[in-house]
Design a protein around this motif. Structure first.
Motif, PDB file in Angstrom:
ATOM      1  N   UNK A 106       2.942  10.535 -35.771  1.00 10.49           N
ATOM      2  CA  UNK A 106       1.873   9.958 -34.942  1.00 10.49           C
ATOM      3  C   UNK A 106       0.812   9.252 -35.790  1.00 10.49           C
ATOM      4  N   UNK A 107       0.323   8.134 -35.285  1.00 10.03           N
ATOM      5  CA  UNK A 107      -0.815   7.477 -35.930  1.00 10.03           C
ATOM      6  C   UNK A 107      -2.032   8.397 -35.885  1.00 10.03           C
ATOM      7  N   UNK A 108      -2.899   8.276 -36.874  1.00  5.27           N
ATOM      8  CA  UNK A 108      -4.127   9.061 -36.834  1.00  5.27           C
ATOM      9  C   UNK A 108      -5.065   8.459 -35.768  1.00  5.27           C
ATOM     10  N   UNK A 109      -5.994   9.236 -35.227  1.00  5.16           N
ATOM     11  CA  UNK A 109      -6.777   8.796 -34.060  1.00  5.16           C
ATOM     12  C   UNK A 109      -7.548   7.496 -34.262  1.00  5.16           C
ATOM     13  N   UNK A 110      -8.156   7.270 -35.422  1.00  2.00           N
ATOM     14  CA  UNK A 110      -8.954   6.055 -35.609  1.00  2.00           C
ATOM     15  C   UNK A 110      -8.078   4.804 -35.590  1.00  2.00           C
ATOM     16  N   UNK A 111      -6.866   4.910 -36.148  1.00  3.94           N
ATOM     17  CA  UNK A 111      -5.964   3.750 -36.131  1.00  3.94           C
ATOM     18  C   UNK A 111      -5.321   3.571 -34.761  1.00  3.94           C
ATOM     19  N   UNK A 112      -5.092   4.686 -34.047  1.00  2.69           N
ATOM     20  CA  UNK A 112      -4.564   4.572 -32.685  1.00  2.69           C
ATOM     21  C   UNK A 112      -5.556   3.804 -31.804  1.00  2.69           C
ATOM     22  N   UNK A 113      -6.840   4.080 -31.993  1.00  2.35           N
ATOM     23  CA  UNK A 113      -7.873   3.378 -31.215  1.00  2.35           C
ATOM     24  C   UNK A 113      -7.950   1.905 -31.601  1.00  2.35           C
ATOM     25  N   UNK A 114      -7.613   1.609 -32.843  1.00  2.00           N
ATOM     26  CA  UNK A 114      -7.679   0.240 -33.357  1.00  2.00           C
ATOM     27  C   UNK A 114      -6.442  -0.579 -32.986  1.00  2.00           C
ATOM     28  N   UNK A 115      -5.326   0.102 -32.677  1.00  2.00           N
ATOM     29  CA  UNK A 115      -4.036  -0.551 -32.451  1.00  2.00           C
ATOM     30  C   UNK A 115      -4.112  -1.490 -31.240  1.00  2.00           C
ATOM     31  N   UNK A 116      -3.860  -2.788 -31.473  1.00  2.00           N
ATOM     32  CA  UNK A 116      -3.939  -3.810 -30.436  1.00  2.00           C
ATOM     33  C   UNK A 116      -2.584  -3.924 -29.735  1.00  2.00           C
ATOM     34  N   UNK A 117      -2.460  -3.255 -28.570  1.00  2.00           N
ATOM     35  CA  UNK A 117      -1.180  -3.235 -27.862  1.00  2.00           C
ATOM     36  C   UNK A 117      -0.732  -4.616 -27.424  1.00  2.00           C
ATOM     37  N   UNK A 118      -1.666  -5.445 -26.970  1.00  2.00           N
ATOM     38  CA  UNK A 118      -1.301  -6.789 -26.491  1.00  2.00           C
ATOM     39  C   UNK A 118      -0.696  -7.616 -27.621  1.00  2.00           C
ATOM     40  N   UNK A 119      -1.333  -7.570 -28.791  1.00  2.00           N
ATOM     41  CA  UNK A 119      -0.816  -8.316 -29.942  1.00  2.00           C
ATOM     42  C   UNK A 119       0.529  -7.750 -30.390  1.00  2.00           C
TER      43      UNK A 119
END
Length: 535
Positions: A315-328
């Protein structure tokens, strides 16, 4: 009269002394009435081959010396034998006989080779014999006819190949013989679907010192709840049997990765979970980039083999999960969907240095050149697809075949060893589109989704191996935040193993912050696979 063990030992001892005296020791070597290499071949092969390798290694040679030389293809349809000269025997000929002594559906064959007119006592010539489906080797130091038996062709395709093209014959350098011995151990990994689980595990134990602990049977399949899986989470996969398992074993060995494949999770706007990966076989049997619903992907993995693959969720760590741009990420995935797997640049993410990416007995870039030479002859389309285009890009040329590439390198006073280390560029487009391995596909998505931040333009993800991908410090570092259903008491990492008989080891997992030009100059020597600082 029978020779006693004592007499034989004395004879071998005296020959060994003669060989030792003939070798340079800082002063003038003793002059013998014969060459040491003339006396070695009559010894048992276990003794003679290492000695010959050593003697030849003491000689100076040009970089091209170890390359195999193609002398011809012996075919049953040939109206005349093929003829050639070799370093030892001046008169050589060969012809191929098809037979069915094995009484199998496709039969077999015998390659008849006649060697004569040796230029010195007991010299020998080393050979490699190849079809598009197998490679074998032998060496001859006695004049006369020798026979290489092919008990049975592996398929109708090989039989048709042999009828049309024949068995290719290459004269080999002494330096290659250790590699040919190695082929007996590793070649079935990529040619036989029956390569066993035990053989793969033993290979990894021996050459990588991998533990591969067996997990309790009740934990082989986790009760996965997809609610706990998010966009950007990584899936690390290891197979241990079948053709794909064998290929993964070789890739692990040369790169130091303890996983053989990776994929990435994505949720769409409606919350449905998908898996994106490079290397999925389509209906035509071609390896391509594919975006599959989780249920379809997971069902395939559960039923793929009698030996369950080992799969870990990272799993991605929480700060990077929040940063992850799903649309892109989705935009990137859709543009890549259906493109071919990264055959063009497959070897270039592995090779970064002149010498420190070649585990023994490869040991040298000439081995790669030799493999290229052989496959350029027996499988020209394969050679063009796997390395010719990539080498042309590195040279700034177009359309050169492998022999012309070697000539161009010679003209530039460069070498294949040097050009193999030149970094792949993410923006290179090949004749069939962008070329991305499973690691490059996942990390290319991470780039588009913003996880590399301002370093994106300074990192070439096509230079990353699978190990490089899971070593990034992108993943969960707190076991309390892992899904409850993956709390495995046998877990030794901060990952979540969801499938597998063998415990997923991932040395170096989640340990490296990204930096500019990352993984462009890294060694990968087993069994420790130590990184150099800032490579």
């Amino acid at each position: 009269m029978a020779t006693s063990k004592g007499a034989l030992s004395t004879t071998l001892f005296l020959i060994a002394i003669s060989l030792f005296l003939a070798l340079p020791h800082g002063g003038n070597a003793l002059k013998l009435p014969f060459r040491p290499t003339d006396m070695v071949p009559p010894l048992p092969q276990l003794l003679s081959r290492p000695i010959l390798n050593y003697l030849h290694a003491r000689k100076s040679s040009s970089p091209e010396d170890p390359l195999p030389v193609f002398v011809g293809a012996a075919s049953a349809s040939n109206t005349a034998n093929i003829h050639w000269k070799a370093p030892c025997f001046n008169h050589n000929s060969a012809w191929l006989e098809l037979h069915n002594k094995s009484r199998t559906p496709f039969g077999g064959g015998a390659l008849h080779i006649n060697v004569s007119k040796a230029h010195t006592w007991y010299c020998d010539d080393s050979y490699l014999f190849a079809t598009a489906y197998r490679v074998t080797s032998d060496y001859f130091f006695l004049s006369g006819e020798h026979t290489i038996e092919f008990d049975q062709w592996v398929s109708k395709a090989e039989l048709e190949y042999v009828k049309k093209t024949g068995v290719s014959i290459f004269v080999m350098a002494f330096e290659m013989m250790g590699v040919l011995d190695m082929l007996k151990e590793v070649f079935p990994l990529i040619t036989s679907a029956g390569w066993s689980e035990r053989s793969n595990v033993n290979f990894l134990n021996k050459r990588m010192e991998a533990s591969l602990l067996i997990r309790p049977l009740r934990q082989w399949v986790a009760n996965v709840s997809t609610d706990s899986i998010h966009s950007g989470d990584l899936l690390a996969v290891s197979r241990f049997s079948g053709r794909r398992g064998g290929i993964q074993t070789l890739e692990k060995w040369v790169t130091g990765s303890y996983a053989g494949h990776i994929a990435v999770c994505l949720r769409d706007a409606g919350g449905k979970l998908w898996v994106g990966e490079s290397g999925r076989e389509n209906d035509e049997g071609e390896a391509v980039i594919a975006i599959l619903p989780w249920d379809e992907w997971w069902e395939f993995e559960l039923k793929y083999d009698s030996i369950p693959s080992s799969i870990a969720l990272l799993p991605l760590r929480p700060d990077l999960r929040a940063k992850f741009n799903e649309s892109a990420a989705w935009e990137y995935a859709k543009t890549m969907d259906g493109l071919p797997y990264a055959y063009h640049n497959l070897i270039f993410s592995w090779i970064d240095t002149m010498k420190e990416n070649y585990p023994e007995p490869l040991g040298d870039p000439h081995v790669i050149a030799s493999a290229m030479t052989v496959w350029n002859q027996v499988q020209p389309p394969y050679a063009a697809n796997v390395w010719n285009e990539a080498l042309n890009k590195r040279l700034g040329t177009e359309g050169l075949g492998f022999p012309e590439i070697l000539e161009e390198l010679k003209r530039r006073e460069s070498s294949l060893a040097q050009v193999l280390t030149l970094p792949e560029q993410d923006d290179w487009v090949y004749s069939d589109g962008k070329s991305t391995s499973c690691a490059a596909f996942v990390l290319g998505m991470y780039k588009k989704a913003g996880l590399f931040g301002p370093l994106s333009s300074l990192i070439q993800v096509t230079e990353f191996t699978i190990k490089d991908a899971y070593s990034l410090k992108f993943f969960e570092n707190d076991t309390r935040r892992l899904p409850k259903w993956c709390n495995d008491p046998y877990t030794i990492l901060l990952s979540c193993q969801i499938l597998g008989k063998y415990l997923m080891e991932l040395p170096g997992y989640n340990s490296l912050e990204p930096y500019a030009h990352m993984n462009e100059r890294c060694p990968s020597m087993p069994p420790k696979y130590r990184r150099s600082e800032g490579c």
